[in-house]
Write a protein that holds these residues in place. Structure first.
Motif, PDB file in Angstrom:
ATOM      1  N   TYR A   1       6.580  -7.241  -7.251  1.00  0.00           N
ATOM      2  CA  TYR A   1       5.443  -6.341  -7.485  1.00  0.00           C
ATOM      3  C   TYR A   1       4.122  -7.035  -7.147  1.00  0.00           C
ATOM      4  O   TYR A   1       3.183  -6.390  -6.690  1.00  0.00           O
ATOM      5  N   HIS A   2       4.077  -8.349  -7.378  1.00  0.00           N
ATOM      6  CA  HIS A   2       2.850  -9.074  -7.029  1.00  0.00           C
ATOM      7  C   HIS A   2       2.590  -8.983  -5.532  1.00  0.00           C
ATOM      8  O   HIS A   2       1.457  -8.761  -5.094  1.00  0.00           O
ATOM      9  N   GLY A   3       3.649  -9.125  -4.757  1.00  0.00           N
ATOM     10  CA  GLY A   3       3.495  -9.025  -3.306  1.00  0.00           C
ATOM     11  C   GLY A   3       3.233  -7.594  -2.872  1.00  0.00           C
ATOM     12  O   GLY A   3       2.371  -7.333  -2.023  1.00  0.00           O
ATOM     13  N   TYR A   4       3.965  -6.652  -3.472  1.00  0.00           N
ATOM     14  CA  TYR A   4       3.831  -5.250  -3.034  1.00  0.00           C
ATOM     15  C   TYR A   4       2.446  -4.691  -3.338  1.00  0.00           C
ATOM     16  O   TYR A   4       1.996  -3.745  -2.692  1.00  0.00           O
ATOM     17  N   HIS A   5       1.763  -5.275  -4.311  1.00  0.00           N
ATOM     18  CA  HIS A   5       0.412  -4.812  -4.642  1.00  0.00           C
ATOM     19  C   HIS A   5      -0.483  -4.808  -3.397  1.00  0.00           C
ATOM     20  O   HIS A   5      -1.235  -3.858  -3.151  1.00  0.00           O
ATOM     21  N   ALA A   6      -0.376  -5.880  -2.594  1.00  0.00           N
ATOM     22  CA  ALA A   6      -1.195  -5.990  -1.370  1.00  0.00           C
ATOM     23  C   ALA A   6      -0.782  -4.921  -0.363  1.00  0.00           C
ATOM     24  O   ALA A   6      -1.637  -4.308   0.309  1.00  0.00           O
ATOM     25  N   ILE A   7       0.542  -4.694  -0.196  1.00  0.00           N
ATOM     26  CA  ILE A   7       1.040  -3.673   0.740  1.00  0.00           C
ATOM     27  C   ILE A   7       0.519  -2.297   0.344  1.00  0.00           C
ATOM     28  O   ILE A   7       0.040  -1.525   1.184  1.00  0.00           O
ATOM     29  N   HIS A   8       0.603  -1.987  -0.963  1.00  0.00           N
ATOM     30  CA  HIS A   8       0.181  -0.676  -1.462  1.00  0.00           C
ATOM     31  C   HIS A   8      -1.300  -0.453  -1.182  1.00  0.00           C
ATOM     32  O   HIS A   8      -1.713   0.638  -0.752  1.00  0.00           O
ATOM     33  N   ARG A   9      -2.092  -1.457  -1.462  1.00  0.00           N
ATOM     34  CA  ARG A   9      -3.536  -1.323  -1.208  1.00  0.00           C
ATOM     35  C   ARG A   9      -3.836  -1.126   0.264  1.00  0.00           C
ATOM     36  O   ARG A   9      -4.709  -0.346   0.632  1.00  0.00           O
ATOM     37  N   TYR A  10      -3.072  -1.836   1.102  1.00  0.00           N
ATOM     38  CA  TYR A  10      -3.285  -1.723   2.543  1.00  0.00           C
ATOM     39  C   TYR A  10      -2.986  -0.300   3.015  1.00  0.00           C
ATOM     40  O   TYR A  10      -3.718   0.271   3.832  1.00  0.00           O
ATOM     41  N   VAL A  11      -1.919   0.298   2.491  1.00  0.00           N
ATOM     42  CA  VAL A  11      -1.488   1.631   2.950  1.00  0.00           C
ATOM     43  C   VAL A  11      -2.379   2.725   2.365  1.00  0.00           C
ATOM     44  O   VAL A  11      -2.758   3.664   3.059  1.00  0.00           O
ATOM     45  N   GLU A  12      -2.747   2.588   1.075  1.00  0.00           N
ATOM     46  CA  GLU A  12      -3.422   3.682   0.383  1.00  0.00           C
ATOM     47  C   GLU A  12      -4.934   3.644   0.502  1.00  0.00           C
ATOM     48  O   GLU A  12      -5.587   4.680   0.417  1.00  0.00           O
ATOM     49  N   GLU A  13      -5.504   2.440   0.678  1.00  0.00           N
ATOM     50  CA  GLU A  13      -6.964   2.350   0.646  1.00  0.00           C
ATOM     51  C   GLU A  13      -7.522   2.196   2.059  1.00  0.00           C
ATOM     52  O   GLU A  13      -6.853   1.671   2.948  1.00  0.00           O
ATOM     53  N   PRO A  14      -8.759   2.673   2.289  1.00  0.00           N
ATOM     54  CA  PRO A  14      -9.301   2.691   3.663  1.00  0.00           C
ATOM     55  C   PRO A  14      -9.609   1.317   4.236  1.00  0.00           C
ATOM     56  O   PRO A  14      -9.604   1.144   5.455  1.00  0.00           O
ATOM     57  N   PHE A  15      -9.900   0.335   3.393  1.00  0.00           N
ATOM     58  CA  PHE A  15     -10.261  -0.997   3.888  1.00  0.00           C
ATOM     59  C   PHE A  15      -9.212  -2.009   3.470  1.00  0.00           C
ATOM     60  O   PHE A  15      -8.688  -1.954   2.358  1.00  0.00           O
ATOM     61  N   SER A  16      -8.949  -2.951   4.383  1.00  0.00           N
ATOM     62  CA  SER A  16      -7.934  -3.982   4.107  1.00  0.00           C
ATOM     63  C   SER A  16      -8.598  -5.162   3.398  1.00  0.00           C
ATOM     64  O   SER A  16      -9.690  -5.589   3.752  1.00  0.00           O
ATOM     65  N   PHE A  17      -7.904  -5.658   2.362  1.00  0.00           N
ATOM     66  CA  PHE A  17      -8.434  -6.793   1.589  1.00  0.00           C
ATOM     67  C   PHE A  17      -7.755  -8.106   1.972  1.00  0.00           C
ATOM     68  O   PHE A  17      -8.119  -9.145   1.442  1.00  0.00           O
ATOM     69  N   HIS A  18      -6.751  -8.040   2.824  1.00  0.00           N
ATOM     70  CA  HIS A  18      -5.977  -9.241   3.160  1.00  0.00           C
ATOM     71  C   HIS A  18      -5.969  -9.474   4.668  1.00  0.00           C
ATOM     72  O   HIS A  18      -6.094  -8.525   5.453  1.00  0.00           O
ATOM     73  N   LEU A  19      -5.748 -10.739   5.029  1.00  0.00           N
ATOM     74  CA  LEU A  19      -5.643 -11.099   6.453  1.00  0.00           C
ATOM     75  C   LEU A  19      -4.352 -10.544   7.022  1.00  0.00           C
ATOM     76  O   LEU A  19      -3.353 -10.375   6.302  1.00  0.00           O
ATOM     77  N   PRO A  20      -4.327 -10.260   8.313  1.00  0.00           N
ATOM     78  CA  PRO A  20      -3.090  -9.736   8.920  1.00  0.00           C
ATOM     79  C   PRO A  20      -1.905 -10.676   8.682  1.00  0.00           C
ATOM     80  O   PRO A  20      -0.797 -10.217   8.439  1.00  0.00           O
ATOM     81  N   GLU A  21      -2.159 -12.050   8.777  1.00  0.00           N
ATOM     82  CA  GLU A  21      -1.073 -12.995   8.576  1.00  0.00           C
ATOM     83  C   GLU A  21      -0.475 -12.866   7.170  1.00  0.00           C
ATOM     84  O   GLU A  21       0.747 -12.935   6.989  1.00  0.00           O
TER      85      GLU A  21
END
Length: 1182
Positions: free
Chosen positions: A893-913
């Motif tokens: 779930y800690h990892g999926y949190h970043a995936i969920h934000r990337y898919v659902e929110e308009p701006f990305s908070f993490h590097l592509p890598e």
């Protein structure tokens, strides 16, 4: 109807016309060439008026009384004022035949033999209109809109105000029947204007304004010269060649002659608004008559029949006020009524009517018999089958067919006759004679029975209901009452003109006279009240009174006679009188008097009448007690007095009858505490306390709580005092009571504590609980008020309350999102199961709400909780399994949190890598079941996008292919389809820079690994950074058997020195990774670094072989190169060796997650806590 001559005068000339002044004070007479003005009151000639040179034919007064006009054979019209002054004169071409004033506009119409003149004060000249024939008479309608003209040629012309002809009525006789007099009916009640026309064809006719005739012509048998209506239009006067004036109804029915004259009657007029008539004759006689219309009526019980308009009979029901009119169309001479019979005498016949039904309220009559004979009689009486005619001294009994059956000859004139009832055909008559004799006659018996003889003539008679008493009114206005059987005079009363017995009460009669109604009961004094008229009947409380021409039923309360009986304690007789009709107040007074007199039967009836249930219940209770054998009348009377509010009298009677307790109860229930204390005196103090308590109850009920509290305290009723004080929030009062109470009085003290808690005064509540030693309640108080420090202190002293403190404390912490503390509290309370359940629920909620970061944190906490519980040997296996499962879920779930934000929110908070690494990590971890909330589509979609961006085209193509087999949300559909197409244009290989390296065996691993997050060669599990998810340069190793964790740490801390060798490691640097590898040309590696020698393993094996180190290897390690996960028991510690000591790695001391040191420091600055376990920077605990 009788005509009485008031005054008469005779002049030398023929009287052609008369006119009354509208107020009736003066009479203007046209006699010869003069006008004579008379005073109507006594016939005095006031003034003769001279102005005309020839005979005056006509005279008319204006409706407003300001002027009158006269017309003469000298062809002139003179206008006179009311002051008898001539003011205007105008002429016609011929002699003036008639004049008439418009009743509304006061326009004057003057008619001559050849024309009509219309004059009004506003006009300068007279407007004239030609006429085809001689005009003999004229009359204006009530509204002044139309003028009717009577012509010598038999035509009636109706014209408007301007003289234009609107309607022409041609009489059948034509010029042989000249119209000699016409008049409009002045009645305002008639719907249509009605014109009465009299012609010399000896006919009287009636017409509507439209010219339509009403009814047929009425034959007169004389030539009419004048016609005149009464003011209200109810009667018509007609005079002419028959030398008399006849009275007709408005419908033309002749009623009789007004006065015989010696010559033709040329004119007759009615004095305005009166029954006075003036007649003018050819021989110059002027006669002034008063018409007296006698009352023709009959009464039997509640039915009254009377004559109306001389030709109609109205039957009135005196109780219901219903009326029915019987039209006879002839003069009604006599009326008699009895039960369902009604007899009406007309000039030539007698009609007998009967009711349609036996119903007492039926008012529909029908003709039963007709006796077509002319009778002369003074009085008429009807019975069931006979009529009785009274002719001075003689009585005749006739059957309804007209046959004489019986006759009685009396000694003197008959003055009064009345039917007193009896069987049909055998009725009794009460007859009073002028000589004072009173007889009873039965219609089937030839012999009259003399009841008694008195000295004076009889005026009125009545017999009581039981026929035992006879009331007589004589000619001296004396009412005498006799006993019929003994002939004894019982009493006499003066000033009586009529008398009637009450039909419902034997001992009551009433008589009228001198403007008073007198009611007499038994032999008591007479009760008087004002009343105009004659009493003709007395039924119950209704007295039937005839005043002038109207009969009315007067409701007379029978209060006076009732009180006369009450004064003599004659309750039953008083009740009989009350039943006739008294007010509610009188009923209540009767009920009270009877109750005080202990006449319960009468009292019960009276209270039932006024619907007083309280007293009825009292009477019933007394009657029940009497049935049970109680005979103490003082006690009964005391109850009555207490109900009536006579409390002191009741108390005396209670004491007299030996029931002091009842008096005391009465006073206390009535809140008369002072009287109760006086009554009690200085007796039993227990009773006094009881009184005070009752007084306090009353004070409480009337909203005097302060006084009630003080009284309750003095009466020792502490609980009630506390309850009132608590309800009103009087803390001071409660403190005072609580401190005064002994600790043994547990119940009131507990109540005090309850109200202290309720009123937010926990300190006083605690003091009270300590006073009674109720520690459990004290603990509960501290918990409820969240005073945890006091609760913990109490828990330390009394461990048995530990559960009662820590469980609610933990719940409170959990409610306030303080889960770590809550868990500790649950632990302290020994409620591990509850701790786990709370966290599981919170975790589930976080997943459902897509708060994956929170979910990871809660799962990590859950895992640590399970690890704590695993210390219990009984639960070790299960809990360790749960620990590893929750740890795994927390990482996912800690990892999926970043995936969920990337898919659902308009701006990305993490590097592509980072996104690329996370999605690979998740795909490798999700080999079996996918946890709730984690979407494979989102993960693959992210991987595909990032792989394409970073140059891993083969992996991207694989990801897109995988997506094709899954259910894709509509919003991704186009993007995925487009990506699947565009990836085909890219080379089918991945960028080598992205390939992960195993730091144990230096093997390049594929980007998509079927084995999961382990090396495909050596099966060594990869260690990932918890922020970037890169593979960290760490290799896990195990200790040799026999080496404890403490010994291992001490050996590592020794840090034995090592010889430096140069260029033994080859560094490979790419864009995203840094790899250290031992140069192949180097030999004897193991000799230099014992740990590196241990990294070797058997190639090609499918089983993972961990790195196991000995003491010597541990001694050779540097402390900064080793990271230790110091798990609490029953877990073993985990050891990791960094193969690139220069690249710093940081491990969180709480959750043991690894991070690149730079990443960790940045995250700490951002969140002020570990991003994984949320351990704060300033938290000293591991």
């Amino acid at each position: 109807m009788r005509a009485v001559l008031t005054w008469r005068d005779k002049v030398e000339q023929c009287v052609y016309d008369l006119a009354f002044k509208p107020d009736g004070a003066q009479l203007i007479v046209a006699a010869g060439s003069r006008l004579l003005v008379y005073d109507t009151s006594d016939g005095t000639l006031l003034q003769p008026l001279k102005g005309h040179k020839d005979t005056v034919y006509c005279v008319a007064y204006a409706k407003d009384g300001k002027r009158f006009a006269s017309g003469s054979a000298d062809k002139s019209v003179i206008i006179w004022t009311s002051k008898l002054e001539g003011i205007l004169k105008y002429t016609h071409n011929d002699s003036i035949q008639c004049v008439s004033y418009n009743p509304v506009t006061h326009q004057l119409a003057s008619c001559s033999s050849s024309d009509i003149g219309l004059w009004s004060p506003e006009q300068k000249s007279v407007s004239k209109h030609k006429s085809s024939s001689k005009i003999t008479c004229c009359s204006w309608t009530n509204d002044g809109q139309y003028l009717a003209l009577g012509m010598f040629n038999g035509v009636v012309s109706i014209r408007n105000k301007n003289g234009e002809e609107k309607v022409k009525i041609e009489r059948p006789g034509g010029s042989l029947s000249p119209i000699w007099s016409i008049s409009w009916n002045p009645s305002r009640e008639e719907r249509n204007d009605i014109l009465a026309v009299a012609d010399w064809g000896q006919k009287l006719s009636f017409y509507q304004l439209s010219g339509k005739q009403i009814g047929k012509d009425h034959s007169l048998n004389f030539d009419p010269c004048c016609i005149s209506y009464f003011t209200k239009g109810e009667y018509i006067l007609l005079g002419g060649s028959d030398k008399q004036v006849s009275l007709f109804t408005k419908d033309g029915v002749r009623l009789g002659a007004v006065g015989e004259q010696t010559s033709w009657v040329w004119t007759c007029k009615v004095k305005p608004d009166s029954n006075y008539v003036v007649v003018g004759c050819q021989d110059g006689t002027i006669s002034f008559y008063q018409l007296i219309f006698s009352t023709v009526h009959g009464l039997y019980k509640d039915r009254y029949a009377y004559r109306d308009s001389m030709t109609d009979v109205i039957v009135q029901h005196l109780i219901t006020e219903q009326k029915v009119r019987i039209k006879c169309k002839e003069l009604v001479k006599k009326i008699a009524i009895y039960k369902n019979r009604l007899a009406i005498q007309l000039p030539e016949k007698i009609l007998i009517y009967e009711l349609y039904s036996e119903d007492s309220l039926d008012m529909r009559y029908r003709v039963k018999e007709k006796i077509a004979r002319k009778f002369e009689c003074n009085l008429l009486v009807v019975c069931a089958d006979h009529i009785i005619l009274c002719q001075e001294r003689r009585l005749q009994c006739l059957s309804f067919s007209g046959e004489k059956e019986r006759e009685w000859q009396m000694e003197s004139l008959i003055r009064y006759i009345k039917v007193i009832g009896g069987p049909p055909g055998r009725e009794g008559l009460l007859v009073g004679l002028k000589n004072g004799q009173i007889l009873k006659i039965f219609v089937d018996n030839l012999f009259a029975i003399v009841l008694l003889k008195q000295a004076t003539a009889v005026r009125c008679l009545d017999m009581s209901a039981s026929r035992n008493k006879l009331a007589v009114v004589d000619e001296n206005d004396m009412c005498l009452v006799y006993d019929i059987h003994t002939k004894e005079l019982l009493f006499q009363e003066p000033n009586a003109n009529s008398v009637a017995w009450n039909t419902q009460c034997e001992d009551m009669l009433c008589f009228s006279g001198g403007g008073y109604l007198n009611i007499k009961a038994s032999t008591f004094p007479v009760h008087q009240q004002k009343l105009q008229g004659f009493v003709v009947g007395y039924n119950g409380s209704k007295i039937f009174c005839l005043h002038v021409f109207s009969m009315s039923a007067v409701e007379v309360p029978q209060s006076a006679p009732m009180y006369q009986y009450l004064d003599r304690k004659m309750f039953r007789e008083a009740y009989q009188i009350a039943c006739l009709g008294v007010t509610d107040t009188d009923w209540r007074e009767l009920a009270m008097e009877a109750l005080e007199g202990l006449e319960f039967e009468t009292a019960k009836k009276a209270f039932t009448r006024v619907q007083d249930l309280r007293y009825l219940e009292l009477i019933n209770s007394i009657e029940e007690r009497k049935k049970r054998g109680e005979t103490n009348n003082d006690l009964f009377l005391a109850d009555v007095f207490s109900y009536q509010g006579k409390f002191h009298e009741a108390a005396k009677l209670y004491k007299k009858s030996g029931h002091e307790n009842l008096a005391l109860d009465m006073y206390t229930e009535l809140r008369m505490f002072e009287y109760a204390k006086d009554f009690l005196g200085s007796e039993d103090p227990k009773e006094t306390k009881m009184l005070i308590a009752k007084q306090a109850d009353w004070a409480r009920n009337i909203n005097e709580p302060k006084a009630a509290v003080e009284m309750y305290i003095s009466a020792g009723e502490h609980c009630k005092a506390i309850e009132i004080s608590g309800d009103h929030g009087w803390v001071d009062m409660l403190i005072d009571i609580a401190r005064k109470l002994d600790k043994a009085e547990r119940e009131p003290l507990l109540m005090c504590a309850h109200f202290f808690k309720k009123l937010d005064n926990p300190g006083y509540a605690a003091e009270t609980y300590l006073k009674i030693g109720d520690l459990k309640s004290l603990v509960q108080l501290h918990v409820e008020t969240q005073r945890w420090d006091e609760a913990f202190a109490l828990g330390e002293k009394h461990p048995e309350f530990k559960d009662d403190i820590y469980v609610p404390y933990a719940q409170w912490l959990a409610e306030n999102d303080r889960f770590e503390e809550a868990q500790k509290a649950f632990h302290k309370a020994g409620r591990q199961g509850e701790a786990v359940r709370v966290l599981e629920q919170l975790t589930h909620n976080a997943v459902v709400e897509s708060r994956f970061s929170d979910a990871a944190y809660y799962y990590w906490m859950l895992s640590m909780q399970c690890l704590d519980i695993a210390q219990d040997p009984a639960q070790k296996e299960v809990m360790l399994g749960k620990f590893h499962h929750f740890q795994h879920l927390a990482e996912l779930y800690h990892g999926y949190h970043a995936i969920h934000r990337y898919v659902e929110e308009p701006f990305s908070f993490h590097l592509p890598e980072t996104l690329f690494n996370i999605s690979r990590f998740l795909l490798h971890s999700l080999t079996k079941d996918t946890p709730l909330g984690i979407s494979k589509v989102n993960t693959l979609f992210t991987l595909a996008k990032q792989s394409k961006a970073l140059g891993a085209y083969k992996l991207a193509r694989h990801a897109y292919d995988k997506l094709q087999g899954l259910q894709i949300p509509a919003r991704f559909q186009k993007s995925i389809e487009l990506g699947s197409l565009t990836i085909r244009s890219k080379p089918f290989h991945d960028s080598e820079e992205l390939v992960p390296l195993c730091y144990r065996c230096s093997t390049n691993n594929p980007l998509l690994n079927n084995l999961g997050n382990v090396c495909i060669n050596c099966r060594q599990p990869f260690v990932f950074s918890a922020s970037s998810y890169e593979v960290l340069h760490l290799v896990e190793f195990c200790l040799e058997e026999g080496i404890t964790d403490e010994e291992a740490v001490s050996l590592i801390d020794l840090e034995a020195p090592r010889l430096k060798r140069e260029n033994k490691w080859q560094e490979i640097t790419s864009n995203n990774a840094q790899t250290l590898r031992l140069d192949e040309s180097m030999d004897s590696v193991g000799e230099d670094d014992p740990f590196t020698a241990k990294l070797s393993f058997e190639q090609g094996g499918s089983e993972f072989v961990p790195v196991v180190v000995s003491r010597s290897v541990l001694r050779s390690m540097s402390r900064r190169d080793v990271l230790i996960k110091r798990w609490p028991p029953p877990l073993q510690w985990q050891y990791f060796r960094s193969l690139l000591p220069d690249a710093s790695i940081t491990m969180c001391p709480s959750c043991f997650q690894m991070f690149h040191s730079e990443d960790y420091e940045l995250l700490l600055l951002q969140h002020t806590c570990c991003p994984y376990c949320r351990r704060r920077v300033d938290d000293p605990s591991p």
